[in-house]
Scaffold this active site. Structure first.
Site, PDB file in Angstrom:
ATOM      1  N   TYR A   4     -17.069  11.278 -44.081  1.00 43.23           N
ATOM      2  CA  TYR A   4     -17.137   9.806 -44.114  1.00 43.23           C
ATOM      3  C   TYR A   4     -16.128   9.193 -43.145  1.00 43.23           C
ATOM      4  O   TYR A   4     -16.492   8.390 -42.271  1.00 43.23           O
ATOM      5  CB  TYR A   4     -16.876   9.291 -45.538  1.00 43.23           C
ATOM      6  N   ASP A  28      -9.202   2.297 -44.031  1.00 42.99           N
ATOM      7  CA  ASP A  28      -7.904   2.932 -43.746  1.00 42.99           C
ATOM      8  C   ASP A  28      -8.028   4.460 -43.685  1.00 42.99           C
ATOM      9  O   ASP A  28      -7.127   5.137 -43.202  1.00 42.99           O
ATOM     10  CB  ASP A  28      -6.853   2.522 -44.792  1.00 42.99           C
TER      11      ASP A  28
HETATM   12  P1  NAD Z   1     -21.699  -0.066 -50.093  1.00 40.18           P
HETATM   13  O1  NAD Z   1     -22.112   1.367 -50.025  1.00 40.18           O
HETATM   14  O2  NAD Z   1     -21.537  -0.727 -51.400  1.00 40.18           O
HETATM   15  O3  NAD Z   1     -22.740  -0.951 -49.258  1.00 40.18           O
HETATM   16  C1  NAD Z   1     -23.287  -0.545 -48.024  1.00 40.18           C
HETATM   17  C2  NAD Z   1     -24.501  -1.401 -47.740  1.00 40.18           C
HETATM   18  O4  NAD Z   1     -25.042  -0.973 -46.480  1.00 40.18           O
HETATM   19  C3  NAD Z   1     -25.626  -1.234 -48.774  1.00 40.18           C
HETATM   20  O5  NAD Z   1     -26.130  -2.505 -49.146  1.00 40.18           O
HETATM   21  C4  NAD Z   1     -26.677  -0.421 -48.040  1.00 40.18           C
HETATM   22  O6  NAD Z   1     -28.005  -0.704 -48.483  1.00 40.18           O
HETATM   23  C5  NAD Z   1     -26.456  -0.847 -46.596  1.00 40.18           C
HETATM   24  N1  NAD Z   1     -26.900   0.182 -45.647  1.00 40.18           N
HETATM   25  C6  NAD Z   1     -26.640   1.517 -45.702  1.00 40.18           C
HETATM   26  N2  NAD Z   1     -27.249   2.143 -44.677  1.00 40.18           N
HETATM   27  C7  NAD Z   1     -27.899   1.189 -43.963  1.00 40.18           C
HETATM   28  C8  NAD Z   1     -28.700   1.215 -42.788  1.00 40.18           C
HETATM   29  N3  NAD Z   1     -28.972   2.377 -42.164  1.00 40.18           N
HETATM   30  N4  NAD Z   1     -29.206   0.055 -42.322  1.00 40.18           N
HETATM   31  C9  NAD Z   1     -28.949  -1.128 -42.959  1.00 40.18           C
HETATM   32  N5  NAD Z   1     -28.219  -1.204 -44.081  1.00 40.18           N
HETATM   33  C10 NAD Z   1     -27.691  -0.061 -44.581  1.00 40.18           C
HETATM   34  O7  NAD Z   1     -20.369  -0.138 -49.209  1.00 40.18           O
HETATM   35  P2  NAD Z   1     -19.098  -1.075 -49.380  1.00 40.18           P
HETATM   36  O8  NAD Z   1     -18.140  -0.422 -50.283  1.00 40.18           O
HETATM   37  O9  NAD Z   1     -19.537  -2.458 -49.634  1.00 40.18           O
HETATM   38  O10 NAD Z   1     -18.493  -0.971 -47.905  1.00 40.18           O
HETATM   39  C11 NAD Z   1     -18.908  -1.884 -46.882  1.00 40.18           C
HETATM   40  C12 NAD Z   1     -18.175  -1.554 -45.598  1.00 40.18           C
HETATM   41  O11 NAD Z   1     -16.769  -1.652 -45.818  1.00 40.18           O
HETATM   42  C13 NAD Z   1     -18.430  -0.131 -45.098  1.00 40.18           C
HETATM   43  O12 NAD Z   1     -18.534  -0.185 -43.707  1.00 40.18           O
HETATM   44  C14 NAD Z   1     -17.197   0.639 -45.541  1.00 40.18           C
HETATM   45  O13 NAD Z   1     -16.933   1.701 -44.642  1.00 40.18           O
HETATM   46  C15 NAD Z   1     -16.133  -0.436 -45.442  1.00 40.18           C
HETATM   47  N6  NAD Z   1     -14.994  -0.265 -46.362  1.00 40.18           N
HETATM   48  C16 NAD Z   1     -15.185  -0.055 -47.695  1.00 40.18           C
HETATM   49  C17 NAD Z   1     -14.097   0.059 -48.552  1.00 40.18           C
HETATM   50  C18 NAD Z   1     -14.260   0.237 -50.042  1.00 40.18           C
HETATM   51  O14 NAD Z   1     -13.261   0.417 -50.753  1.00 40.18           O
HETATM   52  N7  NAD Z   1     -15.466   0.172 -50.589  1.00 40.18           N
HETATM   53  C19 NAD Z   1     -12.797  -0.019 -48.024  1.00 40.18           C
HETATM   54  C20 NAD Z   1     -12.635  -0.230 -46.651  1.00 40.18           C
HETATM   55  C21 NAD Z   1     -13.733  -0.356 -45.827  1.00 40.18           C
END
Ligand code: NAD
Ligand code: TYD
Length: 349
Positions: free
Chosen positions: A157, A133
């Protein structure tokens, strides 16, 4: 029907819950989890299903376009659920380029590989981009983000995620790529890396460390239990309409300071401490530069069109979350040793 689905970022916080749900719920699917295992990726998040017959782990970097092209040739994916990202706003402030590489270049590499594989055979294929969001920017005291709210990202970000959303739509418009995008609010729950607010504060309370509240603490976020996000992703993957965007949220807004006070109360109970013990750790610190004031999601499109609603009340989700971290102290201790200490010193000293 059997399908082979690529889930990226499946060793991270949200990704691990999505992979678990798909592996357990769809035994006929082959789920390939691609993850670079950055500091945020952790194979310990996956141990309960790592030996399942329909599950394969591939370690690799979405920025490496040759590796990605070979992976698509090897598995002939029917669908992609793309979660891999650099995901922490504070880190994007100190190192924006990492975010541009993974979130923008990495996403475009995946889009190109899917475009090449699916050309002329798009029927039944889907590229699902999991977004945030935060692309909509910051709200004042009132109003909610709708799917039609114009993008106005304010941090490195959110700018990188907004950019990747635009590329996904552009591939849909230009090359006929079948896609959906969802934009979700703040997630909380088990397996979240302790740089984000809730696991960081849970870990600090259990160690009697200060709770660094940015600015005046009056910033507002909407919070959703991570398993409910995974359930929404499943619904959207299977029932969402090609080319559509769905907002996902918890109908659950909190100012940071109010949320932290509820957390402190629940932690005192869970740890058997006197009421007020954890609250004494609250310490106001310098604000985050460009800190977004308020995020709030209108998730009614998803509710009305696909019948999704959050299943947990916040206090219940928070109690489950606290219980998980206290039952999994080894998980926390393993990831907060080593590099984490350097990050912590730089961010909070
Ligand atoms: P996180 O940081 O916990 O996990 C990200 C994962 O991506 C990790 O396992 C990391 O090793 C992997 N990664 C990073 N760079 C990489 C690359 N170059 N190649 C392959 N793998 C790679 O993130 P999260 O909180 O689980 O978020 C996951 C997705 O959801 C993201 O796209 C984030 O933008 C989106 N999101 C997160 C939230 C939140 O509150 N955490 C909310 C909305 C959307
Ligand atoms: P965070 O979990 O980093 O998520 P996001 O920035 O994507 O919303 O932060 C949630 C809120 O908590 C945000 O307003 C910043 C604030 N915050 C603190 O006050 N102190 C902290 O140490 C952290 C990490 C966040």
């Amino acid at each position: 029907m059997s399908k082979t689905i690529l889930i990226t970022g499946g060793a991270g916080f949200i990704g691990s819950h999505v992979v678990r749900l798909f592996v357990n719920k769809y035994p006929d699917y082959t789920i390939v989890n691609l993850d670079k295992l950055t500091y945020a990726g952790n194979l310990e998040n996956l141990t309960d299903f790592e030996k399942a017959d329909n599950y394969i782990f591939e370690k690799g970097d979405i920025v490496d376009k040759i590796f990605i092209a070979e992976l698509f040739a090897k598995y002939q994916f029917d669908g992609v659920i793309h979660l891999a990202a650099e995901s922490h706003v504070d880190r994007s402030i100190t190192n924006p380029m990492e975010f541009i590489m993974t979130n923008v270049v990495g996403t475009v590499n995946l889009l190109n590989a899917a475009k090449n594989l699916w050309k002329g055979k798009e029927e039944g294929k889907l590229f699902y981009h999991v977004s945030t969001d935060e692309v909509y920017g910051s709200l004042g005291d009132t109003g909610l983000f709708l799917e039609t709210t114009p993008y106005d990202p304010q941090s490195p970000y959110s700018s990188s995620k907004a950019s990747s959303d635009h590329f996904v739509r552009a591939y849909g418009n230009t090359y006929g790529m079948p896609f959906v995008i969802s934009n979700c609010s703040n997630n909380y729950g088990p397996n979240q890396f302790p740089e984000k607010l809730l696991p960081l504060f849970i870990n600090n309370i259990r160690n009697g460390k200060a709770l660094p509240v940015y600015g005046d603490g009056k910033f507002t976020r909407d919070w959703l239990y991570v398993v409910d996000h995974a359930i929404a992703i499943d619904k959207i993957y299977h029932n969402g309409k090609n080319g559509e965007t769905y907002n996902i949220g918890g109908f659950n807004e909190w100012t940071n300071i109010d949320l932290i006070k509820v957390l402190c109360k629940q932690m005192d109970i869970a740890l058997g401490n006197d009421e007020g013990t954890a609250e004494q750790l609250i310490t106001y610190v310098k604000d985050r530069p460009g800190h977004d004031k308020r995020y709030a999601i209108d998730a009614n499109k998803l509710k009305n069109e696909l019948g999704w609603e959050p299943s947990l009340q916040f206090e219940e989700g928070l109690a489950k979350t606290i219980a998980w971290y206290l039952d999994n102290e080894e998980w926390m201790d393993n990831i907060t040793s080593g590099d984490y200490q350097n990050y912590y010193k730089e961010q909070y000293s």
